[in-house]
Design an enzyme around this catalytic site. Structure first.
Site, PDB file in Angstrom:
ATOM      1  N   SER A   1      28.734  55.705  51.784  1.00 26.35           N
ATOM      2  CA  SER A   1      29.073  55.702  50.357  1.00 26.35           C
ATOM      3  C   SER A   1      28.026  54.884  49.601  1.00 26.35           C
ATOM      4  CB  SER A   1      30.471  55.133  50.157  1.00 26.35           C
ATOM      5  OG  SER A   1      30.518  53.836  50.678  1.00 26.35           O
TER       6      SER A   1
ATOM      7  N   GLU B   1      30.349  48.099  24.458  1.00 26.15           N
ATOM      8  CA  GLU B   1      29.541  48.548  25.605  1.00 26.15           C
ATOM      9  C   GLU B   1      29.933  49.941  26.101  1.00 26.15           C
ATOM     10  OE1 GLU B   1      31.852  46.224  25.679  1.00 26.15           O
ATOM     11  OE2 GLU B   1      32.923  46.107  27.577  1.00 26.15           O
TER      12      GLU B   1
ATOM     13  N   HIS C   1      35.330  46.952  22.682  1.00 30.80           N
ATOM     14  CA  HIS C   1      34.295  46.962  23.724  1.00 30.80           C
ATOM     15  C   HIS C   1      33.133  47.856  23.283  1.00 30.80           C
ATOM     16  CE1 HIS C   1      36.556  45.092  27.127  1.00 30.80           C
ATOM     17  NE2 HIS C   1      37.580  45.441  26.364  1.00 30.80           N
TER      18      HIS C   1
ATOM     19  N   ILE D   1      25.036  58.853  39.681  1.00 29.23           N
ATOM     20  CA  ILE D   1      23.742  58.970  38.989  1.00 29.23           C
ATOM     21  C   ILE D   1      23.154  60.360  39.216  1.00 29.23           C
ATOM     22  CG2 ILE D   1      21.396  58.015  38.803  1.00 29.23           C
ATOM     23  CD1 ILE D   1      23.575  56.088  37.884  1.00 29.23           C
TER      24      ILE D   1
ATOM     25  N   CYS E   1      35.905  41.115  23.538  1.00 32.57           N
ATOM     26  CA  CYS E   1      37.325  41.135  23.889  1.00 32.57           C
ATOM     27  C   CYS E   1      37.817  39.727  24.267  1.00 32.57           C
ATOM     28  CB  CYS E   1      37.595  42.177  24.970  1.00 32.57           C
ATOM     29  SG  CYS E   1      39.297  42.752  24.928  1.00 32.57           S
ATOM     30  N   LEU E   2      38.010  39.426  25.552  1.00 35.86           N
ATOM     31  CA  LEU E   2      38.397  38.055  25.885  1.00 35.86           C
ATOM     32  C   LEU E   2      37.328  37.076  25.381  1.00 35.86           C
ATOM     33  CD1 LEU E   2      40.382  36.121  27.336  1.00 35.86           C
ATOM     34  CD2 LEU E   2      39.024  36.431  29.402  1.00 35.86           C
ATOM     35  N   GLY E   3      36.079  37.541  25.309  1.00 37.08           N
ATOM     36  CA  GLY E   3      34.987  36.709  24.779  1.00 37.08           C
ATOM     37  C   GLY E   3      35.273  36.287  23.347  1.00 37.08           C
TER      38      GLY E   3
ATOM     39  N   ARG F   1      45.782  43.473  25.359  1.00 35.57           N
ATOM     40  CA  ARG F   1      47.195  43.281  25.018  1.00 35.57           C
ATOM     41  C   ARG F   1      47.370  42.197  23.948  1.00 35.57           C
ATOM     42  NH1 ARG F   1      48.079  44.341  30.650  1.00 35.57           N
ATOM     43  NH2 ARG F   1      49.317  46.233  30.725  1.00 35.57           N
TER      44      ARG F   1
END
Ligand code: GLN
Length: 537
Positions: free
Chosen positions: A15, A511, A509, A21, A383-385, A464
């Site tokens: 794997s 990204e 997000h 890709i 987000c949490l950042g 959340r």
């Protein structure tokens, strides 16, 4: 084009040799020829989606615009094709079984015994064809997770066999294998490839195209040998040599005329080779960039290669659009504190505070944010950042010691980050966060507005908790401004400290929608600010 063509990408030997890709690159080459392409991933695990898996298990969880938590390969598909995926693009064994069991409970099978063949395989086939028929794609590329021979992927392989039998020329199987180099013998070994093709053949599938993943160029005689023993025409044995970036893989395949081989196999005219100008422009700019930009990524999963995949790729792309090479430094948030932050972070041109869940490593994020805020280092919180930026500001600037998110401390005296109202009665963990694209209205004059160049944007979410609007006036009076909001709910999406060079936190997000030809503007601006910061030294 009349019939949709189906391409199945399977993997053998080991794997992690890059099926995602390869699938994205094949998609890119066909798209460059004017075909409408989508890529789908089948994952053979029982989880209904990867949303409940932690990054140690599965790497990043990628979120589609329609709010589905999916495999990170979908991120590659979007970055390469610049076309959004949907929940139909990632199907797990768990999802297939759930659908079949729901149908059984409804009585849809009219008293029949429900079995892997035909019921599970039919459901798999339905999910493959659904993408083709509903959206009128010319090509549906389906990547089958796992390695051929795994017990778990057998129903998927059997479905591919049936589809090939039913659709004949409209189906192609690309099998990706690994050709190891034995240093002591100075030889490449094709035996594992031969074995894995035999395994596929035993399951009733003759691969049409083989891609051999290798570290160095393989000789003609090796390629001939593989063709002969694996029953594949010579021009359909393609090698995929390691290249410096994943974005070069489409060109490696194009040079070996892989797209022409596919078109011939499905009975389509190849025509002229496409120029792929935007792609080449990106790679040329990448190769021309000599100067570096140093970005520090602060998170608790930094030791895991795939945990922040989309952030890494977004930063990489943004650096190129600033004519810089990304020099990414990873900082484990559990190892950062107020005493060592300045020493460890002093060489960074910009800092990105990562998303995440739970208490672990949170104090290190506060230390990095405090350092960035007090020393005016460009900083992007995701987000949490963002939530950590808010907590740090509450504690250090507003004097609310012990301010926190109720995720970390339900009894905090200052709930500056709190559970969203609609989340309060939710008990199931799977697929229950605020997920997917929501609108955000940006205030003119803000750093975020400068980046996006417009007031109305849509970005994707996975959370959340939210900024507690009760504290808005206190934050704004002290200089941390709410500059982006959801127009329907008033949920705070973007916060900034305008007096600093570039200090922006976002609840969404960004990204998830940065692609090679369309990089996310917030990342591009953040990296620009980091480049400008570096110049001042
Ligand atoms: N744990 C936070 C929340 O649920 C942030 C989530 C994230 O960073 N994706 O709101």
């Amino acid at each position: 084009m009349a019939d949709t063509k189906y391409i199945f990408v399977t993997g053998g030997v080991v794997s992690s040799i890059g099926k995602g890709i390869i699938s994205a690159s094949v998609g890119k080459l066909l798209q460059a020829r004017g075909y409408k392409v989508t890529i789908q991933k089948f994952d053979p695990y029982i989880n209904v989606d990867p949303g409940t898996l932690n990054p140690y298990e599965h790497g990043e969880c990628y979120v589609t615009a329609d709010g589905c938590e999916t495999d990170l390969d979908l991120g590659h598909y979007e970055r390469f094709l610049n076309v959004p995926t949907t929940r139909a693009n990632n199907i797990t064994t768990g999802r297939i079984y759930l659908n079949v069991i729901n149908k059984e409970r409804r009585g849809d099978f009219l008293g029949k015994t429900v079995q892997v063949v035909p019921h599970i395989t039919d459901e798999i086939k339905r999910n493959v064809k659904l993408l083709g028929s509903k959206n009128k794609y010319d090509f549906v590329i389906t990547e089958i997770g796992g390695t051929v021979g795994d017990i778990e992927s057998l129903p998927f392989i059997e479905s591919v066999r049936q589809l090939k039998w039913e659709m004949g020329k409209n189906c192609v199987n690309i099998h990706l294998t690994y050709v190891p180099y034995i240093a002591a013998a100075k030889e490449y070994k094709t035996k594992p490839t031969q074995h894995s093709v035999k395994q596929l053949q035993e399951l009733g599938i003759q691969p049409d195209i083989l891609i051999l993943r290798t570290e160095h160029e393989l000789s003609e005689s090796i390629l001939n040998k593989v063709a002969l023993f694996c029953n594949v025409s010579k021009d359909a044995v393609i090698q995929s040599i390691d290249v410096p970036t994943i974005y070069e893989v489409p060109l490696v395949l194009q040079r070996q005329k892989m797209d022409e081989v596919i078109l011939r196999k499905v009975g389509l005219e190849a025509g002229q080779e496409p120029e792929m100008k935007p792609w080449h422009n990106f790679l040329n700019r990448m190769n021309a960039a000599t100067k570096q930009v140093k970005i520090g990524l602060v998170g608790k999963y930094v030791e895991l290669q795939d945990a922040y995949k989309s952030i890494d790729e977004s930063l990489f792309q943004a650096a190129i659009y600033n004519d810089r090479k990304l020099d990414l430094h990873l900082f484990h948030s559990e190892k950062l504190n107020d005493a060592n932050a300045a020493g460890l972070l002093k060489d960074m041109d910009g800092l990105l505070i990562a998303p995440g869940f739970g208490q672990r490593g949170i104090e290190g994020k506060f230390a990095a944010i405090k350092y960035a805020r007090e020393n005016d280092i460009p900083c992007l919180g995701v987000c949490l950042g963002l939530q950590c930026m808010v907590i740090e500001f509450a504690r250090d600037v507003l004097g609310m010691a012990d301010a926190n998110s109720t995720e970390m401390d339900p009894n905090t005296p200052f709930k500056v980050i709190d559970l969203m109202e609609e989340q309060k009665n939710i008990t199931n963990m799977g697929g229950s966060m605020r997920l997917g694209a929501y609108e955000c209205v940006i205030k003119k004059g803000s750093k975020a507005y400068e980046a996006y160049g417009k007031e109305h944007i849509q970005e994707r979410h996975r959370h959340r908790y939210e900024f507690n609007n009760e504290y808005k006036s206190k934050f704004e009076a002290a200089g941390m401004m709410c500059v982006g909001e959801n127009p329907d709910t008033g949920l705070v999406e973007i916060m900034e400290i305008p007096t600093l060079k570039w200090f922006v936190g976002v609840q969404f997000h960004p990204e998830y929608n940065s692609t090679v030809v369309n990089p996310n503007p917030l990342f591009v601006r953040f990296v620009k600010a980091a480049v400008e910061n570096a110049k001042k030294d």
